[in-house]
Write a protein that holds these residues in place. Structure first.
Motif, mmCIF file in Angstrom:
data_model
loop_
_atom_site.group_PDB
_atom_site.id
_atom_site.type_symbol
_atom_site.label_atom_id
_atom_site.label_comp_id
_atom_site.label_asym_id
_atom_site.label_seq_id
_atom_site.Cartn_x
_atom_site.Cartn_y
_atom_site.Cartn_z
ATOM 1 N N ASP A 94 0.851 -1.190 0.000
ATOM 2 C CA ASP A 94 0.000 0.000 0.000
ATOM 3 C C ASP A 94 0.886 1.239 0.000
ATOM 4 O O ASP A 94 2.090 1.162 0.242
ATOM 5 N N SER A 95 0.249 2.378 -0.269
ATOM 6 C CA SER A 95 1.004 3.633 -0.394
ATOM 7 C C SER A 95 1.131 4.375 0.926
ATOM 8 O O SER A 95 1.698 5.462 0.965
ATOM 9 N N GLY A 96 0.621 3.792 2.021
ATOM 10 C CA GLY A 96 0.603 4.504 3.292
ATOM 11 C C GLY A 96 1.972 4.742 3.877
ATOM 12 O O GLY A 96 2.228 5.790 4.457
ATOM 13 N N GLU A 97 2.883 3.774 3.761
ATOM 14 C CA GLU A 97 4.206 3.949 4.335
ATOM 15 C C GLU A 97 5.259 3.818 3.233
ATOM 16 O O GLU A 97 5.283 4.607 2.316
ATOM 17 N N GLN A 98 6.080 2.778 3.278
ATOM 18 C CA GLN A 98 7.230 2.713 2.378
ATOM 19 C C GLN A 98 7.197 1.532 1.410
ATOM 20 O O GLN A 98 8.212 1.256 0.770
ATOM 21 N N ASP A 99 6.081 0.853 1.295
ATOM 22 C CA ASP A 99 6.047 -0.310 0.412
ATOM 23 C C ASP A 99 6.500 0.020 -1.012
ATOM 24 O O ASP A 99 7.305 -0.735 -1.587
ATOM 25 N N PRO A 100 6.023 1.097 -1.638
ATOM 26 C CA PRO A 100 6.485 1.394 -3.002
ATOM 27 C C PRO A 100 7.997 1.586 -3.084
ATOM 28 O O PRO A 100 8.652 1.113 -4.021
ATOM 29 N N GLU A 101 8.578 2.287 -2.096
ATOM 30 C CA GLU A 101 10.018 2.505 -2.091
ATOM 31 C C GLU A 101 10.778 1.192 -1.862
ATOM 32 O O GLU A 101 11.812 0.932 -2.491
ATOM 33 N N ILE A 102 10.259 0.366 -0.952
ATOM 34 C CA ILE A 102 10.912 -0.921 -0.667
ATOM 35 C C ILE A 102 10.880 -1.815 -1.903
ATOM 36 O O ILE A 102 11.895 -2.421 -2.280
ATOM 37 N N TYR A 103 9.724 -1.887 -2.542
ATOM 38 C CA TYR A 103 9.598 -2.756 -3.721
ATOM 39 C C TYR A 103 10.428 -2.225 -4.889
ATOM 40 O O TYR A 103 10.964 -3.022 -5.687
ATOM 41 N N THR A 104 10.547 -0.910 -4.992
ATOM 42 C CA THR A 104 11.412 -0.345 -6.041
ATOM 43 C C THR A 104 12.863 -0.739 -5.792
ATOM 44 O O THR A 104 13.606 -1.054 -6.734
ATOM 45 N N GLU A 105 13.274 -0.733 -4.527
ATOM 46 C CA GLU A 105 14.633 -1.164 -4.195
ATOM 47 C C GLU A 105 14.825 -2.640 -4.521
ATOM 48 O O GLU A 105 15.906 -3.050 -4.979
ATOM 49 N N VAL A 106 13.804 -3.447 -4.315
ATOM 50 C CA VAL A 106 13.891 -4.867 -4.693
ATOM 51 C C VAL A 106 14.109 -4.990 -6.198
ATOM 52 O O VAL A 106 14.921 -5.801 -6.661
ATOM 53 N N VAL A 107 13.411 -4.158 -6.975
ATOM 54 C CA VAL A 107 13.590 -4.176 -8.432
ATOM 55 C C VAL A 107 15.017 -3.778 -8.797
ATOM 56 O O VAL A 107 15.632 -4.381 -9.689
#
Length: 476
Positions: free
Chosen positions: A380-393
Protein backbone atom coordinates in the motif's frame (compact mmCIF):
# COMPACT_ATOMS: atom_id res chain seq x y z
CA UNK A 1 12.13 17.43 43.22
CA UNK A 2 12.26 13.69 42.44
CA UNK A 3 13.05 11.76 39.34
CA UNK A 4 11.27 8.70 38.01
CA UNK A 5 12.12 6.17 35.30
CA UNK A 6 8.49 5.48 34.43
CA UNK A 7 6.54 7.08 31.56
CA UNK A 8 3.79 9.60 32.32
CA UNK A 9 0.38 9.52 30.66
CA UNK A 10 -0.90 13.10 31.00
CA UNK A 11 -4.58 13.63 30.20
CA UNK A 12 -5.31 17.10 31.64
CA UNK A 13 -3.51 20.39 32.16
CA UNK A 14 -4.03 20.01 35.92
CA UNK A 15 -2.19 16.72 35.77
CA UNK A 16 0.69 18.28 33.87
CA UNK A 17 0.98 21.20 36.30
CA UNK A 18 1.08 18.82 39.25
CA UNK A 19 3.66 16.62 37.55
CA UNK A 20 5.89 19.61 36.78
CA UNK A 21 6.03 20.45 40.50
CA UNK A 22 7.07 16.98 41.62
CA UNK A 23 9.16 15.46 38.82
CA UNK A 24 12.34 16.44 36.99
CA UNK A 25 10.79 16.79 33.53
CA UNK A 26 14.21 16.99 31.96
CA UNK A 27 14.57 13.25 32.57
CA UNK A 28 10.95 12.25 32.01
CA UNK A 29 8.99 10.67 29.15
CA UNK A 30 5.58 12.27 28.61
CA UNK A 31 2.62 11.03 26.59
CA UNK A 32 0.28 14.01 26.21
CA UNK A 33 -3.28 14.38 25.07
CA UNK A 34 -3.49 16.46 21.86
CA UNK A 35 -3.89 20.18 22.52
CA UNK A 36 -2.84 19.91 26.15
CA UNK A 37 0.25 22.11 25.61
CA UNK A 38 1.10 24.75 23.05
CA UNK A 39 3.67 23.94 20.38
CA UNK A 40 6.18 26.34 21.87
CA UNK A 41 5.78 24.71 25.30
CA UNK A 42 6.47 21.30 23.81
CA UNK A 43 9.51 22.67 22.00
CA UNK A 44 10.92 24.07 25.26
CA UNK A 45 10.36 20.75 27.02
CA UNK A 46 12.20 18.87 24.32
CA UNK A 47 15.08 21.36 24.42
CA UNK A 48 15.42 20.67 28.15
CA UNK A 49 15.71 16.94 27.53
CA UNK A 50 12.10 15.81 28.04
CA UNK A 51 10.89 13.05 25.70
CA UNK A 52 7.48 14.32 24.60
CA UNK A 53 5.01 12.21 22.62
CA UNK A 54 1.72 13.80 21.57
CA UNK A 55 -0.88 11.10 21.09
CA UNK A 56 -2.75 11.13 17.79
CA UNK A 57 -6.06 10.27 19.46
CA UNK A 58 -7.50 12.10 22.48
CA UNK A 59 -7.97 9.93 25.55
CA UNK A 60 -11.10 10.97 27.45
CA UNK A 61 -10.49 10.83 31.24
CA UNK A 62 -14.22 10.17 31.68
CA UNK A 63 -14.01 6.91 29.71
CA UNK A 64 -12.17 4.30 31.79
CA UNK A 65 -11.71 1.92 28.85
CA UNK A 66 -9.85 4.55 26.85
CA UNK A 67 -7.68 5.30 29.86
CA UNK A 68 -6.81 1.66 30.50
CA UNK A 69 -6.02 1.04 26.83
CA UNK A 70 -3.76 4.07 26.61
CA UNK A 71 -2.09 3.15 29.90
CA UNK A 72 -1.17 -0.33 28.73
CA UNK A 73 0.28 1.06 25.53
CA UNK A 74 2.53 3.68 27.10
CA UNK A 75 3.83 1.78 30.10
CA UNK A 76 7.26 0.19 29.91
CA UNK A 77 7.86 -3.53 29.80
CA UNK A 78 8.39 -3.48 33.58
CA UNK A 79 6.87 -1.20 36.17
CA UNK A 80 3.90 1.09 35.65
CA UNK A 81 2.87 4.35 34.09
CA UNK A 82 1.88 7.49 36.03
CA UNK A 83 -1.74 8.58 35.41
CA UNK A 84 -2.37 11.81 37.35
CA UNK A 85 -3.10 10.10 40.65
CA UNK A 86 -1.53 12.90 42.73
CA UNK A 87 -3.54 15.82 41.31
CA UNK A 88 -6.31 15.95 43.89
CA UNK A 89 -3.97 15.48 46.85
CA UNK A 90 -1.59 18.20 45.73
CA UNK A 91 -4.38 20.70 45.12
CA UNK A 92 -6.09 20.03 48.44
CA UNK A 93 -2.80 20.54 50.26
CA UNK A 94 -2.39 23.93 48.66
CA UNK A 95 -5.97 24.97 49.42
CA UNK A 96 -6.50 25.84 45.76
CA UNK A 97 -9.64 23.78 45.20
CA UNK A 98 -12.17 25.55 42.98
CA UNK A 99 -15.23 24.13 41.16
CA UNK A 100 -13.17 23.87 37.95
CA UNK A 101 -10.18 22.23 39.58
CA UNK A 102 -12.48 19.97 41.61
CA UNK A 103 -13.78 18.45 38.38
CA UNK A 104 -10.23 17.88 37.15
CA UNK A 105 -9.42 16.28 40.48
CA UNK A 106 -12.27 13.83 40.17
CA UNK A 107 -11.31 12.96 36.60
CA UNK A 108 -7.67 12.40 37.49
CA UNK A 109 -8.51 10.43 40.63
CA UNK A 110 -10.97 8.11 38.86
CA UNK A 111 -8.65 7.59 35.88
CA UNK A 112 -5.69 6.78 38.10
CA UNK A 113 -7.66 4.45 40.34
CA UNK A 114 -9.19 2.55 37.44
CA UNK A 115 -5.87 2.20 35.62
CA UNK A 116 -4.16 0.99 38.79
CA UNK A 117 -6.84 -1.65 39.32
CA UNK A 118 -6.52 -2.72 35.67
CA UNK A 119 -2.78 -3.22 36.06
CA UNK A 120 -3.29 -5.23 39.23
CA UNK A 121 -5.68 -7.54 37.37
CA UNK A 122 -3.40 -7.92 34.36
CA UNK A 123 -0.25 -8.48 36.39
CA UNK A 124 -1.84 -11.05 38.72
CA UNK A 125 0.26 -14.22 38.39
CA UNK A 126 -1.44 -17.32 37.07
CA UNK A 127 -1.13 -20.58 38.93
CA UNK A 128 0.34 -23.59 37.12
CA UNK A 129 1.91 -21.60 34.31
CA UNK A 130 4.03 -23.67 31.92
CA UNK A 131 6.49 -22.92 29.17
CA UNK A 132 5.03 -22.64 25.69
CA UNK A 133 6.87 -23.14 22.40
CA UNK A 134 5.54 -21.03 19.53
CA UNK A 135 6.87 -22.30 16.18
CA UNK A 136 6.18 -20.05 13.19
CA UNK A 137 5.40 -21.22 9.66
CA UNK A 138 8.66 -21.75 7.82
CA UNK A 139 9.59 -22.16 4.16
CA UNK A 140 12.18 -23.84 2.01
CA UNK A 141 13.15 -25.23 -1.37
CA UNK A 142 14.20 -28.66 -2.59
CA UNK A 143 17.49 -28.56 -0.70
CA UNK A 144 17.07 -26.47 2.47
CA UNK A 145 14.52 -24.99 4.85
CA UNK A 146 14.26 -22.08 7.30
CA UNK A 147 12.16 -22.10 10.45
CA UNK A 148 11.79 -19.68 13.36
CA UNK A 149 10.02 -19.79 16.71
CA UNK A 150 9.92 -18.52 20.25
CA UNK A 151 9.92 -19.95 23.77
CA UNK A 152 7.64 -18.18 26.27
CA UNK A 153 6.91 -18.49 29.95
CA UNK A 154 3.19 -18.76 29.28
CA UNK A 155 0.82 -21.72 29.40
CA UNK A 156 -1.35 -20.57 26.52
CA UNK A 157 -3.13 -17.60 25.05
CA UNK A 158 -6.88 -17.88 25.38
CA UNK A 159 -8.63 -18.32 22.04
CA UNK A 160 -10.63 -15.21 21.24
CA UNK A 161 -14.23 -15.33 20.10
CA UNK A 162 -16.63 -13.29 17.98
CA UNK A 163 -18.51 -11.98 21.04
CA UNK A 164 -15.43 -11.01 23.08
CA UNK A 165 -15.76 -7.62 24.77
CA UNK A 166 -13.33 -4.75 24.35
CA UNK A 167 -11.88 -5.58 27.76
CA UNK A 168 -11.29 -9.23 26.77
CA UNK A 169 -9.60 -8.09 23.56
CA UNK A 170 -7.44 -5.67 25.53
CA UNK A 171 -6.36 -8.35 28.01
CA UNK A 172 -5.53 -10.74 25.16
CA UNK A 173 -3.43 -8.07 23.41
CA UNK A 174 -1.66 -7.19 26.65
CA UNK A 175 -0.79 -10.81 27.40
CA UNK A 176 0.68 -11.26 23.96
CA UNK A 177 2.75 -8.08 24.12
CA UNK A 178 3.89 -8.73 27.68
CA UNK A 179 4.57 -12.49 27.34
CA UNK A 180 7.71 -13.47 29.23
CA UNK A 181 10.41 -14.80 26.92
CA UNK A 182 12.77 -17.59 27.95
CA UNK A 183 16.37 -16.80 26.99
CA UNK A 184 19.37 -19.12 26.59
CA UNK A 185 17.27 -22.28 26.41
CA UNK A 186 18.48 -25.26 24.38
CA UNK A 187 16.45 -26.09 21.27
CA UNK A 188 16.93 -29.23 19.17
CA UNK A 189 15.46 -29.52 15.66
CA UNK A 190 15.07 -32.82 13.81
CA UNK A 191 14.15 -32.90 10.15
CA UNK A 192 14.61 -35.50 7.40
CA UNK A 193 17.32 -37.36 9.30
CA UNK A 194 19.21 -34.17 10.24
CA UNK A 195 19.59 -32.86 13.81
CA UNK A 196 20.65 -29.35 14.80
CA UNK A 197 20.86 -27.57 18.13
CA UNK A 198 20.78 -23.89 19.08
CA UNK A 199 19.81 -21.66 22.01
CA UNK A 200 17.14 -19.02 22.31
CA UNK A 201 18.31 -15.41 22.22
CA UNK A 202 17.47 -12.66 24.72
CA UNK A 203 13.99 -12.33 23.24
CA UNK A 204 13.32 -16.06 23.47
CA UNK A 205 13.62 -16.46 19.68
CA UNK A 206 15.34 -19.31 17.87
CA UNK A 207 15.81 -20.17 14.19
CA UNK A 208 17.24 -22.96 12.08
CA UNK A 209 18.40 -23.27 8.49
CA UNK A 210 18.62 -26.97 7.69
CA UNK A 211 19.97 -28.69 4.58
CA UNK A 212 18.98 -32.35 5.00
CA UNK A 213 20.87 -33.69 1.99
CA UNK A 214 17.79 -35.23 0.39
CA UNK A 215 15.56 -33.57 -2.19
CA UNK A 216 12.35 -32.18 -0.71
CA UNK A 217 9.08 -32.39 -2.61
CA UNK A 218 6.54 -29.59 -2.73
CA UNK A 219 4.05 -29.30 0.11
CA UNK A 220 4.05 -28.90 3.88
CA UNK A 221 6.74 -30.59 5.96
CA UNK A 222 7.14 -30.97 9.72
CA UNK A 223 10.17 -30.11 11.83
CA UNK A 224 10.26 -31.74 15.26
CA UNK A 225 11.40 -29.35 17.99
CA UNK A 226 12.55 -30.37 21.46
CA UNK A 227 13.55 -28.29 24.48
CA UNK A 228 15.67 -30.78 26.47
CA UNK A 229 16.07 -28.71 29.63
CA UNK A 230 12.39 -27.81 29.96
CA UNK A 231 10.60 -30.81 31.43
CA UNK A 232 6.83 -31.20 31.52
CA UNK A 233 4.83 -32.57 34.47
CA UNK A 234 5.18 -36.08 32.98
CA UNK A 235 8.96 -35.72 33.12
CA UNK A 236 9.35 -35.51 29.34
CA UNK A 237 10.99 -32.54 27.54
CA UNK A 238 8.78 -29.91 25.96
CA UNK A 239 8.07 -30.71 22.29
CA UNK A 240 6.57 -28.75 19.40
CA UNK A 241 6.14 -29.13 15.65
CA UNK A 242 6.99 -26.44 13.09
CA UNK A 243 5.27 -26.48 9.69
CA UNK A 244 7.48 -25.65 6.69
CA UNK A 245 6.27 -25.08 3.15
CA UNK A 246 8.15 -26.05 -0.01
CA UNK A 247 6.46 -24.63 -3.15
CA UNK A 248 4.83 -27.13 -5.47
CA UNK A 249 6.36 -27.87 -8.87
CA UNK A 250 3.19 -26.45 -10.43
CA UNK A 251 3.87 -23.00 -8.96
CA UNK A 252 4.36 -20.39 -11.69
CA UNK A 253 5.19 -17.45 -9.42
CA UNK A 254 5.14 -16.44 -5.77
CA UNK A 255 3.25 -13.68 -3.96
CA UNK A 256 4.81 -11.45 -1.29
CA UNK A 257 2.26 -9.26 0.43
CA UNK A 258 2.27 -6.68 3.16
CA UNK A 259 -0.49 -7.10 5.79
CA UNK A 260 -1.00 -3.71 7.44
CA UNK A 261 -3.34 -1.53 5.34
CA UNK A 262 -2.95 -3.99 2.44
CA UNK A 263 -4.84 -7.08 3.59
CA UNK A 264 -6.61 -5.52 6.58
CA UNK A 265 -7.01 -2.00 7.86
CA UNK A 266 -4.72 -1.25 10.79
CA UNK A 267 -3.92 2.47 10.31
CA UNK A 268 -0.25 1.51 10.71
CA UNK A 269 0.91 5.07 9.97
CA UNK A 270 -0.71 6.09 13.27
CA UNK A 271 0.76 3.78 15.91
CA UNK A 272 -1.62 4.72 18.74
CA UNK A 273 -4.72 4.31 16.56
CA UNK A 274 -3.35 0.99 15.32
CA UNK A 275 -2.78 -0.22 18.86
CA UNK A 276 -6.23 0.90 20.00
CA UNK A 277 -7.79 -0.91 17.03
CA UNK A 278 -5.95 -4.10 17.96
CA UNK A 279 -7.12 -3.73 21.55
CA UNK A 280 -10.76 -3.27 20.55
CA UNK A 281 -11.01 -6.09 18.00
CA UNK A 282 -9.78 -9.62 17.37
CA UNK A 283 -9.30 -12.00 14.45
CA UNK A 284 -13.04 -12.75 14.39
CA UNK A 285 -14.18 -9.14 14.22
CA UNK A 286 -11.48 -7.60 11.98
CA UNK A 287 -12.29 -7.61 8.29
CA UNK A 288 -10.00 -7.55 5.24
CA UNK A 289 -10.11 -4.87 2.59
CA UNK A 290 -13.03 -5.48 0.26
CA UNK A 291 -12.35 -8.25 -2.26
CA UNK A 292 -8.85 -9.08 -0.96
CA UNK A 293 -9.72 -12.65 0.06
CA UNK A 294 -11.02 -13.63 -3.39
CA UNK A 295 -8.16 -11.81 -5.17
CA UNK A 296 -5.52 -13.62 -3.11
CA UNK A 297 -7.25 -16.97 -3.69
CA UNK A 298 -7.18 -16.24 -7.42
CA UNK A 299 -3.46 -15.45 -7.33
CA UNK A 300 -2.81 -18.61 -5.34
CA UNK A 301 -4.75 -20.69 -7.86
CA UNK A 302 -3.28 -18.99 -10.95
CA UNK A 303 -4.62 -19.26 -14.47
CA UNK A 304 -5.15 -23.01 -14.33
CA UNK A 305 -6.79 -22.83 -10.87
CA UNK A 306 -4.31 -25.43 -9.60
CA UNK A 307 -0.92 -23.72 -9.73
CA UNK A 308 -0.71 -23.48 -5.93
CA UNK A 309 1.43 -20.36 -6.11
CA UNK A 310 3.03 -19.80 -2.67
CA UNK A 311 2.02 -16.87 -0.46
CA UNK A 312 4.40 -14.98 1.82
CA UNK A 313 3.45 -12.16 4.19
CA UNK A 314 6.00 -9.55 5.28
CA UNK A 315 4.83 -7.06 7.89
CA UNK A 316 6.04 -4.58 10.49
CA UNK A 317 3.58 -6.05 12.99
CA UNK A 318 5.29 -7.68 16.00
CA UNK A 319 5.74 -11.44 16.30
CA UNK A 320 3.47 -11.22 19.34
CA UNK A 321 0.52 -10.91 16.91
CA UNK A 322 1.50 -13.94 14.83
CA UNK A 323 -1.27 -16.19 16.18
CA UNK A 324 -4.12 -13.69 15.68
CA UNK A 325 -2.89 -12.86 12.16
CA UNK A 326 -2.81 -16.53 11.13
CA UNK A 327 -6.27 -16.99 12.65
CA UNK A 328 -7.46 -13.97 10.69
CA UNK A 329 -6.18 -15.38 7.39
CA UNK A 330 -7.86 -18.73 8.04
CA UNK A 331 -11.18 -17.23 9.13
CA UNK A 332 -11.30 -14.98 6.06
CA UNK A 333 -10.30 -17.84 3.74
CA UNK A 334 -7.17 -15.96 2.64
CA UNK A 335 -4.40 -18.37 1.55
CA UNK A 336 -2.08 -19.00 4.48
CA UNK A 337 1.67 -18.78 4.05
CA UNK A 338 4.75 -17.98 6.11
CA UNK A 339 4.56 -14.67 7.98
CA UNK A 340 7.77 -12.72 8.53
CA UNK A 341 7.07 -10.21 11.27
CA UNK A 342 9.14 -7.92 13.44
CA UNK A 343 10.63 -8.14 16.91
CA UNK A 344 9.07 -5.29 18.89
CA UNK A 345 8.53 -4.36 22.53
CA UNK A 346 5.40 -2.78 24.02
CA UNK A 347 7.00 0.67 23.98
CA UNK A 348 7.89 0.41 20.29
CA UNK A 349 4.26 -0.25 19.32
CA UNK A 350 3.70 3.49 19.81
CA UNK A 351 6.77 4.65 17.95
CA UNK A 352 6.94 5.44 14.28
CA UNK A 353 10.04 3.43 13.51
CA UNK A 354 11.96 2.96 10.33
CA UNK A 355 10.60 -0.35 9.10
CA UNK A 356 11.94 -0.41 5.56
CA UNK A 357 15.11 -2.28 6.48
CA UNK A 358 13.11 -5.02 8.19
CA UNK A 359 10.84 -5.64 5.20
CA UNK A 360 13.68 -5.47 2.72
CA UNK A 361 15.75 -7.95 4.74
CA UNK A 362 12.88 -10.42 4.92
CA UNK A 363 12.14 -10.12 1.20
CA UNK A 364 15.84 -10.71 0.51
CA UNK A 365 15.61 -13.86 2.66
CA UNK A 366 12.70 -15.15 0.57
CA UNK A 367 14.35 -14.35 -2.77
CA UNK A 368 17.53 -16.10 -1.64
CA UNK A 369 15.58 -19.34 -1.30
CA UNK A 370 13.93 -19.00 -4.72
CA UNK A 371 16.42 -17.47 -7.17
CA UNK A 372 14.56 -18.89 -10.19
CA UNK A 373 11.07 -17.80 -9.16
CA UNK A 374 9.40 -14.50 -9.99
CA UNK A 375 7.20 -12.72 -7.45
CA UNK A 376 4.14 -10.50 -7.44
CA UNK A 377 4.68 -7.84 -4.75
CA UNK A 378 1.59 -6.34 -3.08
CA UNK A 379 1.53 -3.41 -0.67
CA UNK A 380 0.00 0.00 0.00
CA UNK A 381 1.00 3.63 -0.39
CA UNK A 382 0.60 4.50 3.29
CA UNK A 383 4.21 3.95 4.33
CA UNK A 384 7.23 2.71 2.38
CA UNK A 385 6.05 -0.31 0.41
CA UNK A 386 6.48 1.39 -3.00
CA UNK A 387 10.02 2.51 -2.09
CA UNK A 388 10.91 -0.92 -0.67
CA UNK A 389 9.60 -2.76 -3.72
CA UNK A 390 11.41 -0.34 -6.04
CA UNK A 391 14.63 -1.16 -4.19
CA UNK A 392 13.89 -4.87 -4.69
CA UNK A 393 13.59 -4.18 -8.43
CA UNK A 394 16.94 -2.36 -8.39
CA UNK A 395 18.63 -5.32 -6.72
CA UNK A 396 16.72 -8.22 -8.26
CA UNK A 397 14.93 -7.13 -11.46
CA UNK A 398 14.67 -10.71 -12.72
CA UNK A 399 12.81 -11.76 -9.54
CA UNK A 400 9.91 -9.29 -9.79
CA UNK A 401 6.96 -10.09 -12.03
CA UNK A 402 4.50 -7.35 -11.00
CA UNK A 403 3.91 -4.78 -8.24
CA UNK A 404 0.45 -3.83 -6.98
CA UNK A 405 0.12 -0.88 -4.61
CA UNK A 406 -3.20 -0.09 -2.91
CA UNK A 407 -3.59 3.69 -2.91
CA UNK A 408 -4.47 4.70 0.67
CA UNK A 409 -2.79 8.11 0.75
CA UNK A 410 -4.39 10.84 -1.43
CA UNK A 411 -1.79 13.48 -0.52
CA UNK A 412 -0.59 15.14 -3.78
CA UNK A 413 3.03 14.99 -2.68
CA UNK A 414 2.69 11.24 -2.14
CA UNK A 415 1.08 10.81 -5.56
CA UNK A 416 3.97 12.71 -7.17
CA UNK A 417 6.46 10.44 -5.39
CA UNK A 418 4.60 7.35 -6.64
CA UNK A 419 4.67 8.69 -10.20
CA UNK A 420 8.45 8.96 -10.00
CA UNK A 421 8.72 5.38 -8.72
CA UNK A 422 6.41 4.12 -11.48
CA UNK A 423 8.66 5.76 -14.06
CA UNK A 424 11.78 4.22 -12.57
CA UNK A 425 10.31 0.72 -12.32
CA UNK A 426 8.80 0.92 -15.83
CA UNK A 427 12.27 1.51 -17.27
CA UNK A 428 13.13 -2.09 -16.26
CA UNK A 429 10.09 -3.52 -18.07
CA UNK A 430 8.23 -4.21 -14.79
CA UNK A 431 4.87 -2.65 -13.99
CA UNK A 432 4.14 -0.83 -10.72
CA UNK A 433 0.35 -0.55 -10.69
CA UNK A 434 -1.46 1.87 -8.37
CA UNK A 435 -4.81 0.27 -7.56
CA UNK A 436 -7.86 1.84 -5.86
CA UNK A 437 -9.26 -1.55 -4.86
CA UNK A 438 -8.99 -5.32 -5.31
CA UNK A 439 -11.34 -5.45 -8.30
CA UNK A 440 -9.08 -3.08 -10.25
CA UNK A 441 -5.98 -5.09 -9.33
CA UNK A 442 -7.69 -8.39 -10.19
CA UNK A 443 -8.82 -7.06 -13.59
CA UNK A 444 -5.26 -6.02 -14.37
CA UNK A 445 -3.92 -9.38 -13.14
CA UNK A 446 -6.35 -11.24 -15.38
CA UNK A 447 -5.28 -9.16 -18.39
CA UNK A 448 -1.64 -9.95 -17.58
CA UNK A 449 -2.29 -13.71 -17.33
CA UNK A 450 -1.72 -13.95 -13.57
CA UNK A 451 -5.19 -15.15 -12.66
CA UNK A 452 -8.03 -16.83 -14.52
CA UNK A 453 -10.49 -14.39 -16.11
CA UNK A 454 -13.42 -16.33 -14.67
CA UNK A 455 -12.17 -15.48 -11.14
CA UNK A 456 -13.05 -11.81 -11.61
CA UNK A 457 -16.69 -12.55 -10.81
CA UNK A 458 -15.67 -14.03 -7.46
CA UNK A 459 -13.58 -10.94 -6.62
CA UNK A 460 -16.48 -8.61 -7.48
CA UNK A 461 -18.89 -10.77 -5.49
CA UNK A 462 -16.50 -10.85 -2.54
CA UNK A 463 -16.28 -7.07 -2.60
CA UNK A 464 -20.09 -6.72 -2.70
CA UNK A 465 -20.48 -9.10 0.24
CA UNK A 466 -17.91 -7.13 2.23
CA UNK A 467 -19.70 -3.87 1.42
CA UNK A 468 -23.07 -5.37 2.42
CA UNK A 469 -21.67 -6.66 5.69
CA UNK A 470 -20.14 -3.25 6.45
CA UNK A 471 -23.44 -1.50 5.67
CA UNK A 472 -25.39 -3.85 7.94
CA UNK A 473 -22.87 -3.37 10.75
CA UNK A 474 -23.06 0.43 10.53
CA UNK A 475 -26.81 0.50 9.92
CA UNK A 476 -26.46 2.25 6.54
Amino acid sequence: MTTSPMPFLVLTRAGFDDLAQRVDLGRATLFLNPGLLQAEDIARLRESGTAVHVMATTVDPLKPQEVQQALLLVRKESGSAWVERGVATAQRASGAVTPATSLRQRLARSAGAFATQALRQLRAPEQGRRLMAVPYLGFGNASRIWVKGRLLDENSFRDQALDDSGWQNLVALYRRLESDEVADARVVARFAGTTQETRTDRGGYFSFEIAPGTALVGGWHQVQLEFPDNLQPDGQPLHAVAEVRVPAETARFGIISDIDDTVLWTNVTNKLNMALMLARTNSHTRKPFKGVAAFYRALNEGVGSAENNPMFYVSSSPWHLYGPLVDFLKLQRIPVGPLLLRELSVRQVLKINEHGNHKLEQIERILDFYPDMQFVLIGDSGEQDPEIYTEVVRRHPASVKMIYIRNVNPDPARIDALDRLIEEVSATGIQLVISPDSVFAASHAAAEGLIAVDRLGAVRSDKREDETAAAVKTGV
